[in-house]
Motif scaffolding. Structure first.
Motif, short mmCIF file in Angstrom:
data_model
loop_
_atom_site.label_atom_id
_atom_site.label_comp_id
_atom_site.label_asym_id
_atom_site.label_seq_id
_atom_site.Cartn_x
_atom_site.Cartn_y
_atom_site.Cartn_z
N ILE A 163 0.71 -1.14 -0.25
CA ILE A 163 -0.25 -0.21 0.09
C ILE A 163 1.06 0.84 -0.33
O ILE A 163 2.01 1.15 0.79
N VAL A 164 0.86 2.34 -1.35
CA VAL A 164 1.95 3.37 -1.16
C VAL A 164 1.08 4.70 -0.65
O VAL A 164 1.32 5.27 -0.07
N ALA A 165 -0.79 4.03 -1.13
CA ALA A 165 -1.07 5.84 -0.50
C ALA A 165 -2.32 5.66 -0.12
O ALA A 165 -3.63 4.60 -1.05
N VAL A 166 -3.51 6.66 0.40
CA VAL A 166 -4.50 7.05 0.28
C VAL A 166 -5.23 8.27 -0.32
O VAL A 166 -4.16 9.16 0.26
N PHE A 167 -6.06 8.04 -0.83
CA PHE A 167 -6.93 9.50 -0.84
C PHE A 167 -8.55 9.26 -0.23
O PHE A 167 -9.40 8.39 -0.61
N SER A 168 -8.33 11.06 0.05
CA SER A 168 -9.74 11.23 0.19
C SER A 168 -9.90 12.40 0.40
O SER A 168 -9.64 13.27 -0.47
N GLY A 169 -11.10 11.93 0.42
CA GLY A 169 -11.92 13.45 0.86
C GLY A 169 -12.70 14.16 1.68
O GLY A 169 -12.38 14.09 3.09
N HIS A 170 -14.04 14.75 1.40
CA HIS A 170 -15.38 14.86 2.57
C HIS A 170 -15.19 15.93 3.80
O HIS A 170 -15.48 16.74 3.66
N GLY A 184 -14.87 19.77 3.69
CA GLY A 184 -15.18 21.29 3.40
C GLY A 184 -14.44 21.48 2.07
O GLY A 184 -14.73 20.90 1.09
N LYS A 185 -13.47 22.50 2.46
CA LYS A 185 -12.62 24.10 1.51
C LYS A 185 -11.31 23.27 2.25
O LYS A 185 -11.06 24.18 2.03
N ASP A 186 -10.94 22.15 2.01
CA ASP A 186 -9.46 21.32 2.93
C ASP A 186 -8.55 21.45 1.53
O ASP A 186 -9.11 19.97 1.67
N THR A 187 -7.68 20.54 2.93
CA THR A 187 -6.62 20.36 1.65
C THR A 187 -5.23 19.67 2.71
O THR A 187 -5.61 20.36 4.14
N SER A 188 -4.91 18.65 3.35
CA SER A 188 -4.04 17.37 4.54
C SER A 188 -3.70 17.03 4.19
O SER A 188 -4.11 16.11 2.94
N SER A 189 -2.52 16.13 3.82
CA SER A 189 -1.38 15.27 3.95
C SER A 189 -0.58 14.61 4.97
O SER A 189 -0.55 15.56 5.89
N ARG A 190 -0.24 13.61 5.02
CA ARG A 190 0.30 13.56 5.78
C ARG A 190 1.30 12.08 5.38
O ARG A 190 1.07 11.42 4.50
N THR A 191 1.99 11.70 5.96
CA THR A 191 2.72 10.10 6.30
C THR A 191 2.89 9.60 7.22
O THR A 191 3.00 9.71 8.34
N ASP A 192 2.81 7.84 7.04
CA ASP A 192 3.22 7.16 8.07
C ASP A 192 3.69 6.04 7.77
O ASP A 192 3.96 5.99 6.26
N THR A 193 4.05 5.32 8.42
CA THR A 193 5.11 3.93 7.94
C THR A 193 4.06 2.49 8.64
O THR A 193 3.47 2.75 9.82
N VAL A 220 1.79 7.40 1.85
CA VAL A 220 1.08 9.03 2.03
C VAL A 220 -0.21 8.97 1.96
O VAL A 220 -0.61 7.85 1.36
N SER A 221 -0.62 9.96 2.73
CA SER A 221 -1.73 9.83 2.40
C SER A 221 -2.52 11.41 2.00
O SER A 221 -1.81 12.56 2.35
N TYR A 222 -3.22 11.40 1.46
CA TYR A 222 -3.96 12.85 0.86
C TYR A 222 -5.31 13.37 0.98
O TYR A 222 -6.03 12.17 1.00
N MET A 223 -5.78 14.67 1.65
CA MET A 223 -7.33 14.93 1.38
C MET A 223 -6.70 16.29 1.25
O MET A 223 -6.71 17.47 0.66
N ALA A 224 -8.53 16.41 -0.07
CA ALA A 224 -8.78 17.07 -0.93
C ALA A 224 -10.42 17.65 -1.17
O ALA A 224 -10.71 15.80 -1.32
N GLY A 225 -10.63 18.11 -0.73
CA GLY A 225 -12.31 18.50 0.49
C GLY A 225 -12.41 19.98 -0.91
O GLY A 225 -13.45 20.59 0.18
N LEU A 226 -12.54 20.07 -2.12
CA LEU A 226 -12.31 21.19 -2.42
C LEU A 226 -13.62 20.93 -3.30
O LEU A 226 -13.88 20.94 -4.54
N HIS A 227 -14.56 21.43 -2.78
CA HIS A 227 -16.12 21.83 -3.63
C HIS A 227 -16.22 23.07 -4.25
O HIS A 227 -16.28 24.34 -3.34
N ASP A 228 -15.81 23.15 -5.28
CA ASP A 228 -15.54 25.18 -5.63
C ASP A 228 -16.34 25.00 -7.42
O ASP A 228 -15.11 24.08 -8.18
N ARG A 229 -17.47 24.85 -7.79
CA ARG A 229 -17.56 24.76 -9.46
C ARG A 229 -17.16 26.07 -10.44
O ARG A 229 -17.10 25.33 -11.00
N GLU A 230 -16.48 26.64 -9.76
CA GLU A 230 -15.73 27.50 -10.25
C GLU A 230 -14.84 27.78 -11.18
O GLU A 230 -14.30 27.39 -11.82
#
Length: 142
Positions: free
Chosen positions: A65-72, A74-83, A91-101
């Motif tokens: 397992i190399v990476a985990v991607f998620s959302g949910h 608000g209008k934020d992003t975050s990331s982290r690295t675990d062992t 590596v894990s990435y979150m992007a909850g960017l709900h923007d119609r424009e």
């Protein structure tokens, strides 16, 4: 699933174990919080369907397992690295960017030979980068 049931995690464990010579990227609805923590909230009151449970029972268990991607979130992003349990970097990435424009998307480039993963958030409708490119190195690929 937003908060995977144990049966779903068991199924995923079987699929990943049967394909141990493949790289695994996981996409799930809710995993990281806006601050980059693995969520302990399941929405079901008992925590058994939390992202922490998913991490403990699936994500950290398999060396491929190399990476985990998620959302949910608000209008934020975050990331982290675990062992993981096998010393593998996850590596894990979150992007909850709900923007119609801007209709943003996370673009990911993986270099298996270099053991790297590059990520950025891009708005195709505006042809601009919203979140600068970040690079994770030292990843183990099959």
């Amino acid at each position: 699933e937003m908060a995977p049931r144990d049966a779903v995690i068991d199924w995923a464990n079987g699929v990943i174990a049967a394909h141990s010579d493949h790289n695994v990227l996981i996409q799930t609805h809710y995993y990281l919080t806006a601050s980059g923590a693995i969520s302990t909230d399941s929405g079901y009151g008992d925590g058994s369907r939390s992202a922490t449970n998913l991490y403990n029972r699936l994500v950290k268990v398999h060396p491929n397992i190399v990476a985990v991607f998620s959302g949910h979130v608000g209008k934020d992003t975050s990331s982290r690295t675990d062992t993981g349990n096998n010393g593998n970097k996850i590596v894990s990435y979150m992007a909850g960017l709900h923007d119609r424009e801007t209709n943003p998307v996370r673009l990911v480039e993986i270099d298996v030979k270099k053991g790297s993963l590059e990520s950025r958030i891009y708005a195709p409708s505006k042809d601009r980068t919203i979140e600068a490119r970040s690079t994770e190195t030292g990843l183990s690929f099959r």
